[in-house]
Design a protein around this motif. Structure first.
Motif, mmCIF file in Angstrom:
data_model
loop_
_atom_site.group_PDB
_atom_site.id
_atom_site.type_symbol
_atom_site.label_atom_id
_atom_site.label_comp_id
_atom_site.label_asym_id
_atom_site.label_seq_id
_atom_site.Cartn_x
_atom_site.Cartn_y
_atom_site.Cartn_z
ATOM 1 N N ALA A 1 0.829 -1.208 0.000
ATOM 2 C CA ALA A 1 0.000 0.000 0.000
ATOM 3 C C ALA A 1 0.859 1.251 0.000
ATOM 4 O O ALA A 1 0.585 2.223 -0.722
ATOM 5 N N ILE A 2 1.932 1.222 0.817
ATOM 6 C CA ILE A 2 2.831 2.388 0.856
ATOM 7 C C ILE A 2 3.530 2.552 -0.494
ATOM 8 O O ILE A 2 3.724 3.684 -0.981
ATOM 9 N N ALA A 3 3.895 1.447 -1.130
ATOM 10 C CA ALA A 3 4.533 1.528 -2.445
ATOM 11 C C ALA A 3 3.585 2.141 -3.469
ATOM 12 O O ALA A 3 3.995 2.968 -4.311
ATOM 13 N N GLU A 4 2.313 1.762 -3.407
ATOM 14 C CA GLU A 4 1.342 2.342 -4.336
ATOM 15 C C GLU A 4 1.158 3.827 -4.082
ATOM 16 O O GLU A 4 1.015 4.620 -5.024
ATOM 17 N N GLN A 5 1.130 4.226 -2.817
ATOM 18 C CA GLN A 5 1.021 5.651 -2.495
ATOM 19 C C GLN A 5 2.241 6.410 -3.018
ATOM 20 O O GLN A 5 2.118 7.539 -3.510
ATOM 21 N N THR A 6 3.404 5.795 -2.909
ATOM 22 C CA THR A 6 4.624 6.449 -3.411
ATOM 23 C C THR A 6 4.572 6.589 -4.931
ATOM 24 O O THR A 6 4.939 7.636 -5.491
ATOM 25 N N LYS A 7 4.098 5.544 -5.603
ATOM 26 C CA LYS A 7 3.957 5.631 -7.056
ATOM 27 C C LYS A 7 2.965 6.721 -7.451
ATOM 28 O O LYS A 7 3.185 7.461 -8.415
ATOM 29 N N SER A 8 1.876 6.818 -6.710
ATOM 30 C CA SER A 8 0.895 7.880 -6.988
ATOM 31 C C SER A 8 1.506 9.252 -6.764
ATOM 32 O O SER A 8 1.244 10.194 -7.536
ATOM 33 N N LEU A 9 2.336 9.371 -5.716
ATOM 34 C CA LEU A 9 3.003 10.649 -5.458
ATOM 35 C C LEU A 9 3.967 10.990 -6.597
ATOM 36 O O LEU A 9 4.031 12.153 -7.036
ATOM 37 N N ILE A 10 4.691 9.989 -7.071
ATOM 38 C CA ILE A 10 5.608 10.225 -8.191
ATOM 39 C C ILE A 10 4.837 10.635 -9.443
ATOM 40 O O ILE A 10 5.218 11.567 -10.167
ATOM 41 N N HIS A 11 3.722 9.960 -9.718
ATOM 42 C CA HIS A 11 2.916 10.295 -10.896
ATOM 43 C C HIS A 11 2.372 11.712 -10.794
ATOM 44 O O HIS A 11 2.343 12.458 -11.788
ATOM 45 N N THR A 12 1.945 12.103 -9.587
ATOM 46 C CA THR A 12 1.442 13.473 -9.400
ATOM 47 C C THR A 12 2.546 14.498 -9.651
ATOM 48 O O THR A 12 2.323 15.525 -10.303
ATOM 49 N N ALA A 13 3.733 14.192 -9.139
ATOM 50 C CA ALA A 13 4.850 15.120 -9.345
ATOM 51 C C ALA A 13 5.222 15.214 -10.826
ATOM 52 O O ALA A 13 5.503 16.301 -11.347
ATOM 53 N N VAL A 14 5.216 14.065 -11.511
ATOM 54 C CA VAL A 14 5.531 14.076 -12.946
ATOM 55 C C VAL A 14 4.480 14.863 -13.718
ATOM 56 O O VAL A 14 4.800 15.662 -14.614
ATOM 57 N N SER A 15 3.209 14.659 -13.379
ATOM 58 C CA SER A 15 2.126 15.366 -14.080
ATOM 59 C C SER A 15 2.225 16.867 -13.866
ATOM 60 O O SER A 15 1.989 17.652 -14.801
ATOM 61 N N ARG A 16 2.552 17.272 -12.639
ATOM 62 C CA ARG A 16 2.703 18.710 -12.383
ATOM 63 C C ARG A 16 3.867 19.295 -13.177
ATOM 64 O O ARG A 16 3.773 20.400 -13.724
ATOM 65 N N PHE A 17 4.958 18.536 -13.241
ATOM 66 C CA PHE A 17 6.103 19.041 -13.999
ATOM 67 C C PHE A 17 5.779 19.118 -15.500
ATOM 68 O O PHE A 17 6.142 20.084 -16.178
ATOM 69 N N VAL A 18 5.087 18.098 -16.016
ATOM 70 C CA VAL A 18 4.759 18.094 -17.437
ATOM 71 C C VAL A 18 3.803 19.233 -17.790
ATOM 72 O O VAL A 18 3.829 19.755 -18.910
ATOM 73 N N ALA A 19 2.965 19.652 -16.855
ATOM 74 C CA ALA A 19 2.034 20.751 -17.099
ATOM 75 C C ALA A 19 2.629 22.118 -16.806
ATOM 76 O O ALA A 19 1.948 23.131 -16.964
#
Length: 475
Positions: free
Chosen positions: A144-162
């Motif tokens: 569960a913590i790994a999935e939360q970390t992946k979601s955090l990484i995806h959010t950070a990537v999406s913010r950077f891409v935008a």
């Protein structure tokens, strides 16, 4: 016998000269009538028919060459002009489909490079050694913590891409990656953008991952510091059609200038070889043939694009991202097709309206009547000297306007259909203004009024009637 009767006698030199002059006038009149009949006679068989056939063949050849020249010039300009290519792909940085595709693939590359679940499990093991009582509570939370970390990484990537920073990076990457488009056309290898034997076009994400790593560390995500240097690739397109198209692309790239000159020479040759009475008609056919070729090219692009997008595996590239990428890359080509279509159509219309057909004459008569109405409402009375001057040199001025319009279209670096339309509209308005301003003088000339400065306008003093044998009045 009087002196006058002697001059008109049958054997006098004066009478012989008069008869000779009459015969010469009759001979010249006969030659004039024959020349008029030959000019009015439509071209018949023989050389006239052969020239018409050659003109038709050259018209068809011009249309075929235009069909190949426009894609060839598009490819060549995109290959050689880096600034133009970067300007074309720059809007993709803000396209939602492209942003989502890059965010998902960069996130996958980061999570595959770092064993987030393993690192989380090791951290929990160390924590259970320090605090044995929480071991039973936190056991099983690693996924569960790994999935939360992946979601955090995806959010950070999406913010950077935008962000605007990604748009700047996208421009820099594509400027460097322009060599890959050269590779696509020439068949060379290497570069940031590459194409392999399976038709896969990919772009490096090394710089994007490095920027996202820095951003995550700044946000306090300590696990991001363990992200290694990743030099992975993102697949932009994948289609076997690209491999089969590379030969045609290389051929078009090499022959683009030759095709362009052949198209121009073929069009000029069709008009030049046509018989004298068919040149306007041939000009109109050349323009119409070019317009039809562009319409067929636009249809071929639509059908070919559907086939190409259908050959891209959806598991490799999302259909929305592939659609956005291809549509953006084809914007200059579609613009060129529309521009040449409009130019060809304007050429056909102009040649038709200046011809001797009944519809063309009706249009010109209608414009003349409208011009007479406007000039009659705006300014009645005798035409002024400058209007006579304008009427005398109006054809030269109108030819200069057309020449300027042609130079604008030639010298414009990347003309569009809108540029062609507005150039034609402005040139037409300029010619219309010239015709309206000189219309009173033209109407006066047709009515037989004397033109200032012409020999007919110089007043001639009538000589007093000659009085023969005057007689004195009787007292």
């Amino acid at each position: 016998m009087t002196l006058h009767d002697g001059a008109n006698s049958a054997g006098s030199p004066e009478q012989a000269e008069i008869l000779r002059l009459r015969a010469e006038v009759a001979r010249l009149q006969l030659e004039k009538d024959r020349a008029s009949e030959a000019a009015l006679k439509p071209p018949g068989r023989g050389s006239g028919l052969a020239r018409r056939i050659i003109a038709v063949v050259l018209v068809v050849l011009t249309a075929i060459l235009a069909f190949a020249t426009v894609p060839a010039l598009y490819l060549r300009s995109e290959v050689l002009d880096t600034d133009r290519y970067v300007a074309t792909v720059a809007p993709l940085a803000s396209d939602p489909a492209i942003q989502a595709e890059i965010s998902n693939k960069v996130t996958t590359q980061i999570t595959e490079a770092v064993d987030i679940e393993g690192i989380t499990r090791d951290a929990m093991t160390e924590l259970s050694k320090v605090a044995p009582r929480v071991a039973a509570v936190i056991s099983g939370l690693a996924p569960a913590i790994a999935e939360q970390t992946k979601s955090l990484i995806h959010t950070a990537v999406s913010r950077f891409v935008a962000s605007p920073q990604f748009q700047d990076l996208w421009t820099q990457v594509n400027r460097v990656a322009h060599q890959g488009i050269v590779n696509l056309a020439t068949g060379n290898t290497g570069g940031t953008v590459t194409i392999d034997e399976s038709g896969t076009v990919s772009i490096s994400t090394k710089e994007i991952i490095a920027r996202v790593k820095t951003l995550l560390v700044e946000q306090g995500v300590d696990i991001a510091a363990r992200i290694p240097e990743v030099n992975a690739q993102i697949t932009l397109l994948q289609s076997p059609e690209l491999v089969r198209a590379t030969d045609a692309i290389r051929t078009l790239d090499r022959t683009a200038p030759i095709l362009a000159w052949m198209t121009v020479l073929s069009a000029i040759g069709a008009i030049a070889v046509a018989p004298r009475g068919w040149r306007r008609r041939t000009t109109s056919r050349v323009g119409l043939g070019i317009a039809i070729a562009m319409a067929l090219l636009a249809l071929a692009l639509t059908i070919g694009l559907d086939i190409f997008l259908g050959s891209i595996p959806s598991a490799t590239v999302s259909p929305a991202a592939a659609q956005s990428l291809v549509d953006t890359l084809l914007v200059p080509l579609r613009t060129g097709v529309r521009f040449v279509f409009v130019v060809g159509l304007l050429m056909a219309i102009a040649a038709f309206l200046t011809g001797h057909s009944r519809p063309a004459e009706s249009v010109r008569q209608g414009l003349a009547r409208a011009g007479d109405y406007v000039t009659g409402k705006v300014g009645a009375g005798q035409p002024r000297p400058w209007q006579h001057w304008l009427a005398r040199y109006r054809r030269i001025l109108e030819a200069a306007v057309i020449g300027v319009a042609i130079l604008v279209l030639i010298l414009w670096q990347y003309p569009t259909a809108a540029v062609a339309i507005w150039t034609a509209v402005l040139a037409g308005l300029a010619i219309l203004v010239i015709e309206l301003l000189c219309r009173p003088a033209v109407a006066a000339e047709h009515a037989g009024a004397p033109v200032p400065g012409s020999p007919s306008s110089v007043p001639v003093t009538a000589a007093p009637p000659e009085v023969s044998n005057p007689t004195l009045p009787l007292p």
